[in-house]
Scaffold this active site. Structure first.
Site, mmCIF file in Angstrom:
data_model
loop_
_atom_site.group_PDB
_atom_site.id
_atom_site.type_symbol
_atom_site.label_atom_id
_atom_site.label_comp_id
_atom_site.label_asym_id
_atom_site.label_seq_id
_atom_site.Cartn_x
_atom_site.Cartn_y
_atom_site.Cartn_z
ATOM 1 C CG ASP A 98 -2.030 -0.975 1.174
ATOM 2 O OD1 ASP A 98 -2.081 -1.740 0.199
ATOM 3 O OD2 ASP A 98 -2.849 -0.997 2.113
ATOM 4 C CG HIS A 250 2.382 -0.034 4.370
ATOM 5 N ND1 HIS A 250 2.159 -0.982 5.352
ATOM 6 C CD2 HIS A 250 1.235 0.697 4.273
ATOM 7 C CE1 HIS A 250 0.943 -0.830 5.847
ATOM 8 N NE2 HIS A 250 0.359 0.185 5.208
#
Length: 850
Positions: A98, A250
């Site tokens: 993400d 991430h």
């Protein structure tokens, strides 16, 4: 006396009336485009942003969330209908990232995945896609899947439905523009597992489903967003058992070095345990969640990326311009204040400079007038009340309101009226200059009144033979209302700070038409008053400087002038001033490379005008635009503090200028309001003037409306004379410089008090009122208007007519087209040799008056 001259109006063959409207259309389009880009840039970069995943707050009620979703798989489809969920197969890990793409960490993660032959799914943030489209293309090219993570990393559950749609649509367009693909995969920011979904989050999933998206949650969170260390990330990311997982990690949003290190260990370790890594679509058997984008979406996406990048560059440029404008403003403030203090010490300190012996010789005062009936009587009477000997020459330039008739009806001794057909202000000044019989000449507008000592004060610097012109101190007489106060502030600051600097630096660019004095011989040397620019006073002053004359400022020579009383009139006046100044600067640009007095004008005066009267007003809007942008999207307290500091600097300059000028500082309270109207009008004036100059258009002369706010000496409000009444707000006292005009003694000039023991000036024998002018050579710099029958002994241009010694002589008509007095009409000048006249004015439009 009255001299009627007939000068046929002539026009420039090249003069054309052009209304430059195209640039306003272009400017409007630019403003709208820039505003849209800034609003979009501000919204996308500053309204939200990437924050830790636990920033969404406490979970709400989940009563509306179906049980099959709460206990189902992380991939949720058909949320707005018969909901369906899916899980990855056993020993299958859908590796997801993400908050990217990040220019530092995304490439390193991609390198790790490529070395380990692993494909993953990247849920990208739209603003990061716009900033780094090449990374999105690399992700797609290396076989990874793309999903969207909103445009600004906003918590969709807290947004209105239209904002949710905007977030999803703009991200989709950004991906289409960057990589030419669209995706059906969505991961809402701040989401986690199915059992953490609440009612607000469920409404988001339903709206996303209606828009065609499949929501991807997670089953295992590496919690690398907390940066707990590589070992801890490995522990959080390692599955317990053999169930398939959607692993959340991430690649953006901060330092992801621990994530990169953990991946280098995690992937080989899990492969060794029999796990396989794949994309979300492949893990749940979804057919083609990523598809090529249509041409329309691709083009719209490219346009979106271009618009946002333009917004980024615009904000950067505005920041640079703001700092540049701020630096220039601070530099100007420091320079003018320091110069003003030094100038004041030179004039009033113990070592104050003396110009030399008192100047007592009489002065010719030229009053060009075009439709000045509202104030001409007050102007002429104030001149007659001077405590210095004067002859007054009113040149009526074809007025249609009876200006000349009014002056003649006053029958004031020592006042001469010359009539000519309308040819423009420069032509009127040249006519007056030809008729002047004194070496020292004062030029004053017909809407201006003098204090009794103004003429005497303004001619004292001529004791220095190097001085060729003197600028007086003009003040606004109609100060009522905000517009009057703002102009009053501008005049006080300009005359008491800028002009002191120009005087100190010996680069005075303008002697104002309202109050200026000149050596007649110096004017003749430069060819008289030119009409090739609309700022004839600036053009003339620069010509004198380039001719080696010193131009100085005398703050004690006070004149009261009418300022525009409406925004439209102010616009027209300042437009002409600014455009004319640009013309004069271009005309005299050669001074930049000259030496001596001309070089001082070029390298000091012209550079100052370019920086502070052209560039600074062009840059200043950046300060206002950036201030509005900052109040909306940045720190409003910091922006307000900067604006207040800028305002305080202006207030400090104004306060010091008012102190130097002996004015009460009351009007300065209106400075904050001035920033919102007056400054913006001045910006537009400069923009219009620059465009007009660049486009090569020519302006016509325009006449300012007169308001009759001037006070005649000894007049009252009820006697029909115009007068400047007290301040509307009572803030600034109106000076009462005149006493009643006593009957003048015989003689052409009235009382004279400068020469002790000389008695009334009428005692001087002979009709010639002025001593011999110090020998200017006959002017021959420009061709004359053609052969004319000469008056006997008058030289090539005719005699310079002096005033009658006692009372107006009977008018003797002059045959057309003879433009000069007939022999015997006026008393001839007693000195031998002709007084050369300036060259005739170039052809003018008949309406070129202001």
């Amino acid at each position: 006396m009255t001299d009627r001259r007939s000068t046929a109006p002539r026009r420039h063959s090249r003069t054309r009336q052009v209304t430059p409207r195209t640039h306003w259309l272009l400017l409007s389009v630019l403003v709208v485009t820039l505003s849209t880009a800034l609003l979009l840039q501000g919204y996308t970069h500053h309204m939200f942003g990437i924050t830790p995943d636990d920033a969404a707050g406490a979970r709400g009620s989940s009563a509306a969330v179906p049980a099959r979703v709460s206990h189902g798989g992380p991939v949720i489809a058909n949320a707005d209908g018969a909901v369906h969920t899916a899980r990855p197969e056993t020993r299958t890990i859908a590796l997801t990232f993400d908050d990217g793409p990040d220019p530092v960490w995304t490439p390193r993660i991609l390198d790790v995945l490529r070395r380990n032959h692993v494909e993953a799914t990247f849920f990208v943030v739209g603003t990061e896609v716009v900033d780094h489209p090449e990374l999105v293309r690399r992700i797609v090219a290396e076989g990874h899947q793309i999903g969207i993570h909103t445009f600004t990393h906003a918590d969709l559950s807290h947004l209105a439905p239209w904002q949710r749609s905007l977030e999803l649509r703009e991200t989709q367009l950004a991906v289409a523009g960057a990589a030419g693909v669209t995706t059906a995969l969505l991961r809402p920011p701040y989401s986690s597992r199915n059992d953490a979904l609440d009612d607000a989050g469920w409404s988001v999933l339903k709206q996303a489903d209606a828009a065609g998206y499949v929501t991807v949650l997670s089953t295992q969170d590496a919690e690398d967003w907390q940066r707990p260390g590589t070992d801890r990330i490995l522990a959080n990311a390692t599955p317990h058992g053999h169930a398939g997982q959607v692993l959340l990690m991430h690649d953006g949003g901060g330092d992801r070095s621990q994530t990169v290190a953990a991946l280098n260990t995690l992937i080989p370790r899990l492969k060794a345990r029999g796990f396989r890594f794949t994309t979300v679509g492949a893990a749940v058997g979804m057919a083609g969640p990523v598809q090529p984008a249509g041409l329309g979406d691709h083009l719209q996406g490219m346009a979106l990326i271009a618009a946002l990048r333009t917004g980024d560059r615009s904000v950067w440029l505005l920041g640079v311009l703001m700092y540049a404008a701020g630096a220039i403003s601070v530099l100007r403030a420091v320079v003018v204040v320091v110069a003003a203090r030094r100038h004041r010490r030179q004039r009033t300190g113990r070592r104050a400079r003396s110009w030399g012996p008192p100047v007592t010789e009489p002065v010719s005062v030229i009053v060009p007038a075009y439709n000045e009936s509202a104030g001409i009587e007050a102007a002429v009477r104030s001149l007659l009340a001077s405590d210095h000997p004067v002859e007054i020459i009113v040149v009526d330039d074809g007025s249609t309101d009876g200006t000349a008739d009014l002056v003649e009806s006053l029958r004031l001794p020592g006042v001469r009226v010359i009539r000519q057909e309308n040819a423009g202000k420069p032509a009127a000044l040249n006519t007056g200059l030809a008729a002047a019989s004194c070496e020292l000449v004062v030029m004053v507008d017909g809407d201006t009144v003098f204090d009794t000592d103004t003429v005497d004060a303004i001619v004292q610097p001529f004791a220095d033979p190097r001085v060729g012109a003197v600028s007086g101190n003009a003040k606004v007489v109609n100060r009522g209302g905000l517009l009057g106060r703002w102009q009053h502030i501008e005049y006080v600051v300009g005359f008491n700070l800028d002009r002191r600097l120009f005087d100190l630096a010996e680069c005075m660019p303008t002697v104002p038409g309202a109050v200026g004095a000149f050596r007649r011989s110096a004017l003749l040397d430069v060819g008289g008053v030119s009409d090739v620019t609309l700022a004839e006073d600036t053009d003339l002053t620069m010509a004198l400087c380039r001719d080696g004359w010193r131009v100085v400022y005398e703050e004690g020579a006070v004149a009261w002038t009418e300022a525009p009383a409406s925004l439209n009139a102010l616009w027209r006046q300042r437009y002409r001033w600014c455009y004319g100044t640009l013309q004069a600067m271009w005309k005299h640009r050669g001074a930049l490379v000259q030496r001596g007095a001309a070089g001082k004008l070029g390298r000091r005066g012209l550079v100052y005008l370019l920086l502070f009267q052209v560039l600074l007003p062009l840059l200043a809007p950046a300060v206002d635009i950036f201030a509005v942008y900052g109040l909306l999207f940045l720190d409003p307290v910091r922006i307000a503090g900067l604006w207040l500091a800028f305002l305080l600097m202006q207030f400090g300059m104004g306060l010091y200028a008012f102190r130097l000028d002996g004015e009460r500082p009351g009007p300065l309270w209106s400075l904050p309001l001035q920033q919102f109207v007056y400054r913006q009008l001045m910006y537009l004036v400069v923009i219009q003037s620059v465009f007009t100059a660049v486009s090569g258009s020519r302006l016509r002369w325009q006449r300012m409306e007169r308001y009759g706010s001037l006070r005649a000496p000894g007049s009252s409000e009820g006697d029909g004379a115009t007068a400047p009444g007290p301040e509307a707000d009572g803030g600034v006292p109106r000076p009462e410089p005149y006493a009643a005009v006593a009957p003048l003694p015989p003689g052409p000039y009235g009382p004279h008090t400068r020469a002790p023991g000389s008695g009334p000036y009428a005692a001087a024998p002979g009709p010639g009122p002025c001593p011999a002018a110090p020998g200017p050579a006959p002017y021959a710099g420009a061709p004359g208007p053609g052969p004319h029958p000469s008056a006997p002994g008058s030289g090539p241009y005719g005699a310079a007519p002096g005033p009658a010694p006692y009372a107006p002589a009977p008018y003797v008509p002059a045959p057309d087209p003879w433009p000069y007095p007939q022999p015997g009409q006026y008393a001839p000048h007693p000195e031998p040799g002709p007084y050369p006249a300036p060259p005739p004015p170039a052809p003018h439009d008949t309406t070129r008056w202001y």
